[in-house]
Design an enzyme around this catalytic site. Structure first.
Site, PDB file in Angstrom:
ATOM      1  N   CYS A 333       0.794  -1.241   0.000  1.00 56.13           N
ATOM      2  CA  CYS A 333       0.000   0.000   0.000  1.00 56.13           C
ATOM      3  C   CYS A 333       0.826   1.290   0.000  1.00 56.13           C
ATOM      4  O   CYS A 333       0.577   2.164  -0.838  1.00 56.13           O
ATOM      5  CB  CYS A 333      -0.983   0.021   1.157  1.00 56.13           C
ATOM      6  N   ARG A 362       7.662 -10.103   6.086  1.00 57.24           N
ATOM      7  CA  ARG A 362       7.249  -9.742   7.444  1.00 57.24           C
ATOM      8  C   ARG A 362       8.099 -10.509   8.425  1.00 57.24           C
ATOM      9  O   ARG A 362       8.349 -11.703   8.246  1.00 57.24           O
ATOM     10  CB  ARG A 362       5.767 -10.057   7.669  1.00 57.24           C
ATOM     11  N   GLN A 380       1.000 -11.489  -2.319  1.00 54.06           N
ATOM     12  CA  GLN A 380      -0.469 -11.430  -2.261  1.00 54.06           C
ATOM     13  C   GLN A 380      -1.040 -11.112  -3.643  1.00 54.06           C
ATOM     14  O   GLN A 380      -0.376 -10.445  -4.431  1.00 54.06           O
ATOM     15  CB  GLN A 380      -0.915 -10.296  -1.337  1.00 54.06           C
ATOM     16  N   ASP A 382      -2.698  -8.727  -4.623  1.00 52.01           N
ATOM     17  CA  ASP A 382      -3.008  -7.454  -3.987  1.00 52.01           C
ATOM     18  C   ASP A 382      -3.415  -6.393  -5.013  1.00 52.01           C
ATOM     19  O   ASP A 382      -2.939  -6.417  -6.153  1.00 52.01           O
ATOM     20  CB  ASP A 382      -1.737  -6.980  -3.263  1.00 52.01           C
ATOM     21  N   HIS A 384      -5.026  -1.999  -5.136  1.00 48.30           N
ATOM     22  CA  HIS A 384      -5.583  -0.820  -4.484  1.00 48.30           C
ATOM     23  C   HIS A 384      -6.408  -0.034  -5.465  1.00 48.30           C
ATOM     24  O   HIS A 384      -6.016   0.116  -6.623  1.00 48.30           O
ATOM     25  CB  HIS A 384      -4.448   0.036  -3.901  1.00 48.30           C
ATOM     26  N   LYS A 463     -12.399  -3.479   7.881  1.00 49.31           N
ATOM     27  CA  LYS A 463     -12.186  -4.479   6.846  1.00 49.31           C
ATOM     28  C   LYS A 463     -13.355  -5.461   6.776  1.00 49.31           C
ATOM     29  O   LYS A 463     -13.974  -5.762   7.793  1.00 49.31           O
ATOM     30  CB  LYS A 463     -10.953  -5.346   7.124  1.00 49.31           C
ATOM     31  N   HIS A 509      -8.264  -1.231  -0.238  1.00 52.26           N
ATOM     32  CA  HIS A 509      -7.239  -2.275  -0.310  1.00 52.26           C
ATOM     33  C   HIS A 509      -7.990  -3.591  -0.475  1.00 52.26           C
ATOM     34  O   HIS A 509      -8.958  -3.818   0.241  1.00 52.26           O
ATOM     35  CB  HIS A 509      -6.461  -2.423   0.993  1.00 52.26           C
TER      36      HIS A 509
HETATM   37 ZN   LIG Z   1      -3.087  -2.340   0.939  1.00 50.34          ZN
END
Ligand SMILES: [Zn+2]
Ligand SMILES: [Zn+2]
Length: 630
Positions: A333, A362, A380, A382, A384, A463, A509
């Site tokens: 992000c 992580r 991910q 992922d 946005h 979320k 997200h």
């Molecule tokens: Zn994000």
């Protein structure tokens, strides 16, 4: 005084009456079977007094699946275990023994190391205690007295627990064993109808590697022997389906001590990976996402701006380069916000949907790493979405549609959780009201049922968490859709509106399968390694009966490969039976045996699961292609 029963009737009791007194007032049978009292929603030992006006519920041995009732049962079983350990292994020092999910443990310092045989001996002793009968007695005591008691007993861990205990000190006794304990406990051991010790493990005192290493004995207990049997069956099945084992057996991935928590993908594993990656790319294109690529490593200033330096630093890998602090990205992000901020944007570009399957790191503690499910390096699916506030409802719905499209492809049962504002958060209450309200509206518009989790939202926004229930009834989080009004503000993101003024966009997200590593791990456990044809690294294996059939087998394989299918020929000199069995062990969905009787008009096929038939090569190709489409 009066207490209120679950059916809202009131029960008159003398002042200071306990939960057990209440049960007795209702009936002797209830008193005999009582396990625990739930007062105003929280659990309380039966021996403790009730207060005037409390709403109470008495749980009994018949609440055999109630998590609180099971915790009390298992905690009591842990005390029986400690009693047994001190008797069978004189000189054993006891540490702590709490109930845990699905069972209990107790940590001991045995005078001599014990082996797995100890489990059976201890278990037998516990059974003897149950048959003999044990009653729990509870009393409160002063700190000094408690300390003196454990010093005399030679229990240094308990002395330390007394010293660091908060609040009143209570003791529980059964048989000749006294424990420092908050409870609650059973009245007696009779309800423990099934008990099983499962395993031994090393555990540092207080989880600190500089303190002594103790032996942790794991066990479980149930109100009903049938429940224990079902539980043991589930454990066995979970072991058989362990994705770490399947990953090795099927040649998908491995790990090395030289890169803890970071998977190595073998070619077969990469086939699975790339099917998911191709699916991600195709659907992103169809749904108006554009792909971007951003750096892995950023100056700490970026993380300060995003708030991660303050709220998330312990989970980040940091390094110093030319006297500047850098951090490896734990999520995409902030990089995407930075990318957005580099150029000007007009309302005409919105919604701007950018996707990146970036490499994330992580810093998980080595003790919690677990195969593909808890890793230090992952990717991910992922993306946005930057959009105007008016576009939020449509974009949230589109994310949920996309998510359910994927889950339907893999036939997953999804449970929805709405995670609301945490204590540790950015932004104002008004912003959180708006963001939570939008998520609630989207869930309603999609007609989804959900549970709410107070305090579980991200520090930047609420979320929608999407969990799947697997074939063993376990729950795993897969996807998440989050509405964020904080990152755009912190990064000063703007677009030029049709009024020519600057406005702040909202940011969504979303990751839908979640991390690809984790998805593969969960899906392997869910399917027991029987991947659907579309994900199977090898979809068809052809076994020529003898050398004379090799050429025909190869040409059939070529023909299938020409259609985009993954076909291989097993030409090893092993017997046919052995080769069929190997194909089964490797979970190849289709096996073709090619011998004298076979021709393109008549191919003999064994499907995973045992179904066999003879069909033409064309019909086989058609069947495979239909099943291999996502
Ligand atoms: Zn994000
Ligand atoms: Zn206890």
């Amino acid at each position: 005084m009066r207490v209120i029963l679950p059916d809202s009737t009131e029960l008159e009791l003398p002042d200071g009456a306990s939960g057990l007194d209440a049960a007795r007032a209702i009936g002797p049978k209830l008193a005999e079977q009582a396990v625990l009292v739930r007062a105003n929603g929280s659990v309380r030992d039966l021996r403790l007094p009730l207060a005037d006006g409390e709403r109470i519920q008495i749980l009994t041995t018949r609440d055999r699946e109630d998590p609180d009732a099971l915790r009390v049962l298992r905690h009591s079983a842990a005390h029986l275990l400690a009693e047994a350990a001190r008797r069978l292994y004189p000189g054993t020092k006891v540490a702590i023994g709490p109930p845990i999910e699905n069972g209990f443990y107790y940590d001991f310092e045995f005078p001599e190391p014990v082996s797995e045989d100890a489990l059976e001996r201890l278990e037998e002793e516990m059974r003897r205690e149950i048959v003999e009968g044990r009653e729990w007695e509870r009393w409160e005591t002063g700190r000094d007295e408690a300390r003196r008691y454990f010093e005399e007993e030679g229990e240094p861990y308990k002395v330390e627990l007394v010293d660091t205990a908060e609040g009143d000190i209570s003791f529980y006794r059964q048989g000749d064993f006294v424990d420092l304990c908050r409870g609650p406990h059973l009245q007696n051991a009779a309800p423990i109808r099934a008990v099983k010790l499962l395993s031994l493990a090393g555990a540092y005192w207080r989880g600190d590697e500089h303190r002594p290493q103790l032996t942790r004995v794991y066990g479980t207990a149930f109100f009903d022997p049938g429940d224990l049997e079902a539980h043991l069956h589930r454990l066995e099945e979970a072991k058989r389906r362990d994705h770490r084992r399947l990953g090795k057996e099927l040649g998908l991935f491995d790990f090395s001590d030289l890169a803890p928590g970071m998977p190595f993908w073998h070619p077969r594993g990469m086939v699975v990976w790339n099917v998911l990656e191709d699916l991600r790319r195709r659907e992103n294109r169809r749904r108006g996402y554009e792909e971007v690529r951003t750096p892995l490593l950023y100056d700490s200033e970026l993380w300060r701006t995003s708030g991660h330096w303050e709220k998330y630093q312990e989970h980040m890998f940091r390094l110093e380069i030319e006297e500047r602090d850098f951090g490896l990205k734990p999520m995409n992000c902030p990089g995407h916000c930075l990318l957005y901020s580099i150029g000007p944007h007009s309302y005409r570009e919105l919604p701007l949907r950018i996707a990146e399957a970036g490499n994330l790191h992580r810093n998980e503690l080595s003790g919690v790493l677990h195969g593909l499910l808890r890793v230090r390096h992952f990717v991910q699916d992922d993306a946005h979405v930057f959009c105007t506030f008016e576009q939020i409802p449509d974009e949230l719905l589109a994310c949920l549609d996309y998510a359910y499209y994927l889950y339907d492809l893999f036939e997953l049962d999804i449970r929805v959780e709405l995670s609301l504002r945490p204590d540790n958060r950015l932004g104002t209450d008004e912003e959180w009201d708006l963001a939570e309200g939008e998520l609630v509206k989207a869930l309603a518009a999609k007609g989804l049922e959900y549970t709410e989790s107070e305090g579980e939202g991200s520090f930047y926004g609420p979320k929608i968490d999407l969990h799947m229930d697997d074939s063993l009834g376990r729950s795993w989080q897969l996807g998440t859709v989050q509405l964020d009004l904080q990152m755009p503000k912190r990064f000063g993101l703007v677009y030029q509106g049709d009024d020519n003024a600057e406005h702040m966009p909202a940011m969504i997200h979303r990751a839908l399968l979640g991390s690809l590593e984790r998805f593969v791990g969960i899906y392997l456990e869910h399917t027991g390694g029987d991947l659907p044809l579309v994900l199977a690294p090898e979809q068809v294996r052809i076994l020529p009966v003898s050398d004379a059939h090799r050429a025909d087998a190869e040409s059939l394989a070529d023909r299938l490969r020409g259609e985009g299918l993954r076909a291989a020929v097993d030409e090893r000199g092993e017997t046919l039976g052995r080769r069929i069995r190997d194909a089964e062990l490797e979970k190849v969905p289709y096996v073709v045996v090619w011998g004298d009787r076979e021709s393109l008009d008549s191919v003999s096929v064994r499907r995973r699961g045992g179904e066999q038939s003879v069909l033409s090569a064309d019909a086989l190709t058609e069947e495979l292609l239909a099943a291999a489409r996502l």
